[in-house]
Enzyme design. Structure first.
Site, PDB file in Angstrom:
ATOM      1  N   GLU A   1     -11.398  -9.204   2.410  1.00 56.04           N
ATOM      2  CA  GLU A   1     -10.152  -8.860   3.108  1.00 56.04           C
ATOM      3  C   GLU A   1     -10.487  -8.754   4.585  1.00 56.04           C
ATOM      4  O   GLU A   1     -11.350  -7.959   4.982  1.00 56.04           O
ATOM      5  CB  GLU A   1      -9.561  -7.543   2.577  1.00 56.04           C
ATOM      6  CG  GLU A   1      -8.248  -7.218   3.305  1.00 56.04           C
ATOM      7  CD  GLU A   1      -7.397  -6.160   2.642  1.00 56.04           C
ATOM      8  OE1 GLU A   1      -7.467  -5.995   1.413  1.00 56.04           O
ATOM      9  OE2 GLU A   1      -6.643  -5.505   3.381  1.00 56.04           O
TER      10      GLU A   1
ATOM     11  N   ASP B   1      -0.100   4.453  -0.247  1.00 52.41           N
ATOM     12  CA  ASP B   1      -0.809   5.699   0.088  1.00 52.41           C
ATOM     13  C   ASP B   1       0.044   6.672   0.887  1.00 52.41           C
ATOM     14  O   ASP B   1      -0.047   7.881   0.713  1.00 52.41           O
ATOM     15  CB  ASP B   1      -2.050   5.379   0.937  1.00 52.41           C
ATOM     16  CG  ASP B   1      -3.167   4.815   0.099  1.00 52.41           C
ATOM     17  OD1 ASP B   1      -3.323   5.251  -1.047  1.00 52.41           O
ATOM     18  OD2 ASP B   1      -3.881   3.928   0.601  1.00 52.41           O
TER      19      ASP B   1
ATOM     20  N   ARG C   1      -9.312   8.367  -1.411  1.00 53.59           N
ATOM     21  CA  ARG C   1     -10.302   8.739  -0.400  1.00 53.59           C
ATOM     22  C   ARG C   1     -11.123   9.927  -0.894  1.00 53.59           C
ATOM     23  O   ARG C   1     -10.672  10.717  -1.719  1.00 53.59           O
ATOM     24  CB  ARG C   1      -9.613   9.112   0.913  1.00 53.59           C
ATOM     25  CG  ARG C   1      -8.966   7.938   1.621  1.00 53.59           C
ATOM     26  CD  ARG C   1      -8.430   8.373   2.978  1.00 53.59           C
ATOM     27  NE  ARG C   1      -9.514   8.608   3.912  1.00 53.59           N
ATOM     28  CZ  ARG C   1      -9.851   7.786   4.901  1.00 53.59           C
ATOM     29  NH1 ARG C   1      -9.179   6.672   5.103  1.00 53.59           N
ATOM     30  NH2 ARG C   1     -10.846   8.076   5.708  1.00 53.59           N
TER      31      ARG C   1
ATOM     32  N   GLY D   1       0.878  -1.351   4.402  1.00 56.31           N
ATOM     33  CA  GLY D   1       1.282  -0.024   3.968  1.00 56.31           C
ATOM     34  C   GLY D   1       2.044   0.777   4.999  1.00 56.31           C
ATOM     35  O   GLY D   1       3.260   0.943   4.901  1.00 56.31           O
ATOM     36  N   HIS D   2       1.347   1.255   6.000  1.00 62.64           N
ATOM     37  CA  HIS D   2       1.905   2.259   6.909  1.00 62.64           C
ATOM     38  C   HIS D   2       3.249   1.845   7.494  1.00 62.64           C
ATOM     39  O   HIS D   2       4.217   2.612   7.477  1.00 62.64           O
ATOM     40  CB  HIS D   2       0.890   2.551   8.028  1.00 62.64           C
ATOM     41  CG  HIS D   2       1.339   3.609   8.966  1.00 62.64           C
ATOM     42  ND1 HIS D   2       1.995   3.325  10.139  1.00 62.64           N
ATOM     43  CD2 HIS D   2       1.272   4.956   8.885  1.00 62.64           C
ATOM     44  CE1 HIS D   2       2.288   4.456  10.753  1.00 62.64           C
ATOM     45  NE2 HIS D   2       1.856   5.457  10.007  1.00 62.64           N
TER      46      HIS D   2
ATOM     47  N   THR E   1      -7.496   6.529   9.877  1.00 61.58           N
ATOM     48  CA  THR E   1      -7.300   5.433   8.932  1.00 61.58           C
ATOM     49  C   THR E   1      -8.584   4.627   8.922  1.00 61.58           C
ATOM     50  O   THR E   1      -9.532   4.972   9.628  1.00 61.58           O
ATOM     51  CB  THR E   1      -6.072   4.582   9.335  1.00 61.58           C
ATOM     52  OG1 THR E   1      -5.919   3.517   8.390  1.00 61.58           O
ATOM     53  CG2 THR E   1      -6.219   3.995  10.727  1.00 61.58           C
TER      54      THR E   1
ATOM     55  N   HIS F   1      -4.840  10.847   0.589  1.00 63.38           N
ATOM     56  CA  HIS F   1      -3.784   9.917   0.171  1.00 63.38           C
ATOM     57  C   HIS F   1      -3.477  10.203  -1.302  1.00 63.38           C
ATOM     58  O   HIS F   1      -3.044  11.288  -1.615  1.00 63.38           O
ATOM     59  CB  HIS F   1      -4.233   8.465   0.389  1.00 63.38           C
ATOM     60  CG  HIS F   1      -4.364   8.090   1.833  1.00 63.38           C
ATOM     61  ND1 HIS F   1      -5.138   7.059   2.268  1.00 63.38           N
ATOM     62  CD2 HIS F   1      -3.819   8.607   2.943  1.00 63.38           C
ATOM     63  CE1 HIS F   1      -5.048   6.953   3.579  1.00 63.38           C
ATOM     64  NE2 HIS F   1      -4.264   7.889   3.999  1.00 63.38           N
TER      65      HIS F   1
ATOM     66  N   ARG G   1       3.418  18.779   1.882  1.00 67.82           N
ATOM     67  CA  ARG G   1       4.012  19.996   1.329  1.00 67.82           C
ATOM     68  C   ARG G   1       3.313  20.474   0.058  1.00 67.82           C
ATOM     69  O   ARG G   1       3.686  21.490  -0.495  1.00 67.82           O
ATOM     70  CB  ARG G   1       5.496  19.748   1.023  1.00 67.82           C
ATOM     71  CG  ARG G   1       6.368  19.775   2.246  1.00 67.82           C
ATOM     72  CD  ARG G   1       6.437  21.190   2.787  1.00 67.82           C
ATOM     73  NE  ARG G   1       7.140  21.242   4.044  1.00 67.82           N
ATOM     74  CZ  ARG G   1       8.437  21.516   4.171  1.00 67.82           C
ATOM     75  NH1 ARG G   1       9.177  21.740   3.115  1.00 67.82           N
ATOM     76  NH2 ARG G   1       8.997  21.572   5.355  1.00 67.82           N
TER      77      ARG G   1
ATOM     78  N   GLY H   1      -2.396  -2.682   9.926  1.00 68.29           N
ATOM     79  CA  GLY H   1      -1.570  -2.669  11.136  1.00 68.29           C
ATOM     80  C   GLY H   1      -0.509  -3.762  11.186  1.00 68.29           C
ATOM     81  O   GLY H   1       0.066  -4.016  12.246  1.00 68.29           O
TER      82      GLY H   1
ATOM     83  N   HIS I   1      -5.584   3.880  -2.104  1.00 68.60           N
ATOM     84  CA  HIS I   1      -6.914   4.252  -1.607  1.00 68.60           C
ATOM     85  C   HIS I   1      -7.196   5.687  -2.040  1.00 68.60           C
ATOM     86  O   HIS I   1      -6.543   6.617  -1.578  1.00 68.60           O
ATOM     87  CB  HIS I   1      -6.913   4.124  -0.070  1.00 68.60           C
ATOM     88  CG  HIS I   1      -8.253   4.330   0.559  1.00 68.60           C
ATOM     89  ND1 HIS I   1      -8.454   4.186   1.916  1.00 68.60           N
ATOM     90  CD2 HIS I   1      -9.460   4.660   0.047  1.00 68.60           C
ATOM     91  CE1 HIS I   1      -9.726   4.411   2.203  1.00 68.60           C
ATOM     92  NE2 HIS I   1     -10.357   4.717   1.082  1.00 68.60           N
TER      93      HIS I   1
ATOM     94  N   ASN J   1       0.860  -1.185   0.000  1.00 63.76           N
ATOM     95  CA  ASN J   1       0.000   0.000   0.000  1.00 63.76           C
ATOM     96  C   ASN J   1       0.900   1.241   0.000  1.00 63.76           C
ATOM     97  O   ASN J   1       1.682   1.439   0.938  1.00 63.76           O
ATOM     98  CB  ASN J   1      -0.907  -0.044   1.241  1.00 63.76           C
ATOM     99  CG  ASN J   1      -1.874   1.116   1.274  1.00 63.76           C
ATOM    100  OD1 ASN J   1      -1.480   2.245   0.990  1.00 63.76           O
ATOM    101  ND2 ASN J   1      -3.102   0.869   1.628  1.00 63.76           N
TER     102      ASN J   1
END
Ligand code: PXP
Length: 251
Positions: free
Chosen positions: A154, A12, A48, A219-220, A103, A53, A21, A198, A46, A10
């Site tokens: 999922e 994003d 949104r 992702g994160h 999230t 993102h 920025r 997560g 994603h 991911n």
């Protein structure tokens, strides 16, 4: 069933940093271009409602940058359905979305929102996308997903990840069991289970060891880790943990 577990990267949060920025750097399409060689099997993005993102223009840029299949996460809204049916991603994952959340919090209530979701599942399928529903590991949600005709569910691993943070593997054991039962239930109904949210180097292996699960979307943590080690190294290490978990489970 215990074939290679796919890793959907991911990207994003490359866009989240860029957007802080307002310019063009770092470019999520550049992350997309690096993903395959490092061991990712797909790209998850994603779009949104608030475009915090990726933005609309990123869709084509990401597709041009990589040959990996794209999994587009989207809310069950008319606007997103129109964008997704025009873009025709390999996969479209319907997620719950609230403007104020940081999230995706909790899974989609496919049982409660059946009438809103059904036409969107149909439209996405007609456009040629593989539809996935992001749900809690709950047998009722899985049964309704089957009725809705989505080939993929999922399973939301957010609760598992939170419990792991609080008290490690022991604290997360009951939720891990729920995810295992849900993955089995999904397979028994002919659905392909994926999982995500997560996941980190610490907590990924017990989830990756669930033989029924075909794909993890992460992702994160990986984008955060990339700050310290670089994106290819972060992906490669996650890939090797996933492969180790599968080999240990099969042994
Ligand atoms: N899968 C879905 C459906 C998501 O909404 C998210 C978060 O955007 C993820 C996976 C990845 O979660 P994380 O960024 O915590 O790895």
């Amino acid at each position: 069933m215990s074939d290679r577990l796919r890793l959907g990267l991911n990207i994003d949060h490359v866009a989240t940093i860029r957007n802080a920025r307002g310019g063009a750097h770092p470019d999520p399409a550049r992350a997309a271009a690096m993903a395959a060689e490092a061991g990712a099997d797909g790209l998850t993005i994603h779009l949104r409602e608030d475009r915090r993102h990726i933005r609309d223009g990123d869709l084509d840029a990401i597709r041009l940058a990589s040959t990996l299949p794209i999994n587009l996460e989207m809310a069950a809204t008319e606007e997103m359905c129109a964008i997704a049916t025009a873009f025709k991603p390999h996969a479209a994952c319907i997620v719950p979305e609230k403007r104020e959340e940081r999230t995706t919090e909790g899974g989609l209530d496919v049982a409660g929102q059946h009438n809103q979701i059904a036409p969107i599942v149909r439209a996405l399928a007609e456009a040629g996308s593989r539809v996935s529903l992001f749900i809690e590991p709950d047998p009722v949600q899985i049964a309704v997903s089957e009725v809705l005709g989505a080939p993929v569910v999922e399973l939301h691993t957010g609760k598992y990840a939170e419990l792991w943070l609080e008290g490690g593997q022991v604290a997360a054991a009951d939720e891990l069991e729920n995810i295992k039962i849900a993955a089995r239930e999904a397979r028994s109904r002919g659905l392909e289970p994926h999982a995500g949210h997560g996941l980190t180097f610490d907590n990924v292996k017990p989830i990756a060891a669930i033989a029924e699960i075909a794909e993890l979307n992460i992702g994160h943590f990986l984008i955060g880790e990339a700050i310290f080690t670089g994106l290819p190294a972060a992906i490669q290490h996650m890939r090797s943990l996933m492969d180790e978990a599968r080999q240990e489970q099969a042994a």
